[in-house]
Design an enzyme around this catalytic site. Structure first.
Site, short mmCIF file in Angstrom:
data_model
loop_
_atom_site.label_atom_id
_atom_site.label_comp_id
_atom_site.label_asym_id
_atom_site.label_seq_id
_atom_site.Cartn_x
_atom_site.Cartn_y
_atom_site.Cartn_z
N ARG A 195 9.10 -37.48 42.97
CA ARG A 195 8.34 -38.51 43.83
C ARG A 195 9.58 -39.36 44.30
O ARG A 195 10.08 -39.74 43.56
CB ARG A 195 7.05 -39.38 43.21
CG ARG A 195 6.23 -38.30 42.96
CD ARG A 195 4.64 -38.95 42.42
NE ARG A 195 3.82 -38.14 42.05
CZ ARG A 195 2.78 -38.42 41.55
NH1 ARG A 195 1.86 -39.49 41.52
NH2 ARG A 195 1.67 -37.27 41.44
N GLU A 218 -2.19 -46.76 33.95
CA GLU A 218 -2.72 -45.55 34.57
C GLU A 218 -1.84 -44.48 33.76
O GLU A 218 -0.43 -44.38 33.83
CB GLU A 218 -2.29 -45.33 36.10
CG GLU A 218 -3.11 -44.15 36.53
CD GLU A 218 -2.62 -43.89 38.16
OE1 GLU A 218 -2.64 -45.05 38.82
OE2 GLU A 218 -2.67 -42.77 38.59
#
Length: 432
Positions: free
Chosen positions: A268, A355
């Site tokens: 990413r 997360e």
RNA sequence: GGAGAGAUGGCAGAGUCCGGUUGAAUGCACCUGACUUGAAAUCAGGCGUGGGUUCACACCCACCGGGGGUUCGAAUCCCUCUCUCUCCGCCA
């Protein structure tokens, strides 16, 4: 991609729901105007085509019978130009419509809480007790530094740049153990089919899962050595290749559900994340993940989301890492999702949950883009599948959680019981 | 990297040289019906996908690997890309 019908017969209602749930403004007036134009142009174009077809057929017939076709040819003279113009206009309008529709996010399920951002997410449950440490805890970077400098960000930067890392020795081994453990669990106990997939994919594939055309800047793009080679992109998650396995295909009803698990690196670009999570392993350009993907019948997808999330939770439970499960609100959900649970793992040094997994039901949103369908027994028309995906889990962040939650006062690291078989039976990594 | 062959409906496989009622023969698979106690076999019919107009019946458009071109008309001719196969070379 939403059903085109929602932009025609139910446009006003759709626009209202998008604005209310996702804060997404749909230009109703523009869509109505475009749709009206589209209808007129399409009817015109198709009737011109019909006329051309019948005239061409007549010419063929006349010629076969040895008649003079000159007058027939003359009669068809200006049809071509008219048709070309109509086609071009129609094409323009359709492109414009399509690009609007492609950019519209999925509609959230009715049970998803309304909200603007992560502050409106709804905590569903907590599992495990955050450990009380009798000493001052170090973050994962410092813990790893005490383990034979197993996590080397300087060298990562030298080799590639910021947000890259080199793992070595026992830490690298632990990283590998985690991935192996997760994949084995899902394949052996949760019924997933293990898959090895390309890490570079083409643009059709990226369109299918929704990364393109809107989120291209989140990806790393690769151009082949020659101009002519098709452009490829590094996968940001194995969701992309796994879900696209059934792009442009029609499954038999009894082949569903399909469930796939893969361990892949993910890439990413993290554009727009400057300054966020710059320390440590939390946010890297390259990280490993074990991904879970389901392709199911529409009526099963909500139940499967619970199951899939449970599979990710199981990893955390077996690793004995405290976590909480959060139902994302409408404003915090991903573009293509209609319902998402996040799993957040306890990080003692941040004194909060972070997360580590995101499990989503995408409904038919991706399936429509991909034309991934199935046919019910005896039915004539194929139907769109529903697709789901979830991390089970992000390996790098799990490593972070273990380094932080399993650190010992003397700088050593306890190894979670379930990982010990993957670590040569060792129960700890000694401080160096 | 060099030389050659190919890509057609769920599958197999015609058609491509010589463009014209070919959305595409034929076989298999599949569905429905008949016959049968049931099944098999046989017979009859059906059987691609997407889109548009329409309350509907129905009609129309597009699609023979992708994109572009020639033509009144393209599965068929031309260009280009991708993929597959065979042989040679190289290689983890």
């Amino acid at each position: 991609m939403l059903d085109a019908k929602l932009f025609r017969s139910e446009l006003a209602d759709t626009a209202a729901r998008l604005l209310q749930t996702r804060g997404f403004k749909l230009d109703v007036a523009k869509l109505e105007a475009l749709e009206e134009r589209r209808k007129a142009l399409q009817v015109q174009t198709e009737s011109l085509q019909a006329e051309r077809n019948s005239r061409s057929k007549a010419i063929g017939k006349a010629k076969a019978q040895g008649e003079d076709i000159k007058p027939l040819l003359a009669a068809v003279d200006d049809l071509g130009a008219q048709l070309e113009q109509a086609k071009a206009d129609l094409h323009d309008v359709q492109n414009e419509l399509q690009s609007i529709i492609e950019g519209v996010p999925n509609l959230p399920a009715s049970e998803v809480p309304l909200g603007a951002d992560e502050n409106d997410n709804q905590e569903i449950s907590r599992w495990g007790q955050p450990h009380e440490f009798a000493f001052e805890t170090k973050d994962h970077v410092d813990v790893a530094a005490g383990l034979a400098q197993g996590m080397d960000f300087e060298r990562g930067a030298k080799l590639a740049g910021a947000r890259f890392v080199v793992l070595q020795g026992a830490v690298a081994q632990l990283h590998r153990a985690l991935a192996q453990f997760m994949l084995n669990l899902h394949v052996n106990e949760h019924g997933y089919t293990e898959a090895y997939v390309p890490y570079l994919v083409n643009h059709d594939t990226l369109f299918g899962t929704g990364q393109l055309p809107k989120f291209g800047e989140d990806l790393f793009h690769v151009q082949g050595a020659t101009e002519k080679q098709v452009p490829l992109s590094l996968i940001p998650t194995a969701e992309v290749p796994l879900t696209n396995l059934w792009r442009d295909e029609i499954a038999d009803e009894e082949q569903l559900p399909l469930q796939y698990a893969a361990h892949t690196p993910c890439f990413r670009s993290e554009a727009g994340s400057h300054g966020r999570d710059t320390r440590g392993l939390i946010r890297q350009h390259q990280f490993d993940k074990v991904e879970l993907v389901w392709l199911v019948k529409p009526e099963d997808s909500m139940a499967v989301l619970e199951q899939l999330t449970g599979h990710a939770e199981r990893v955390l439970q077996l690793l004995e890492l405290p976590y909480r499960k959060v139902l994302l609100c409408t404003g915090d959900m991903g573009f293509g999702s209609c319902k998402t649970y996040d799993l957040e793992v306890w990080l003692p040094t941040q004194n909060t949950y972070r997360e580590i997994s995101s499990c989503s039901n995408m409904g038919d949103f991706q399936a429509r883009r991909m034309q991934a369908r199935f046919r019910r027994k005896g039915a004539k028309k194929p139907e769109l599948m529903h697709t789901l995906n979830g991390s089970g889990l992000a390996v790098g962040r799990t490593l972070v959680a273990i380094l932080e939650n399993y650190q010992q006062a003397d700088g050593s690291l306890k190894i979670p019981t379930v990982l010990q078989p993957y670590m040569g039976g060792r129960s700890e990594i000694k401080a160096s």
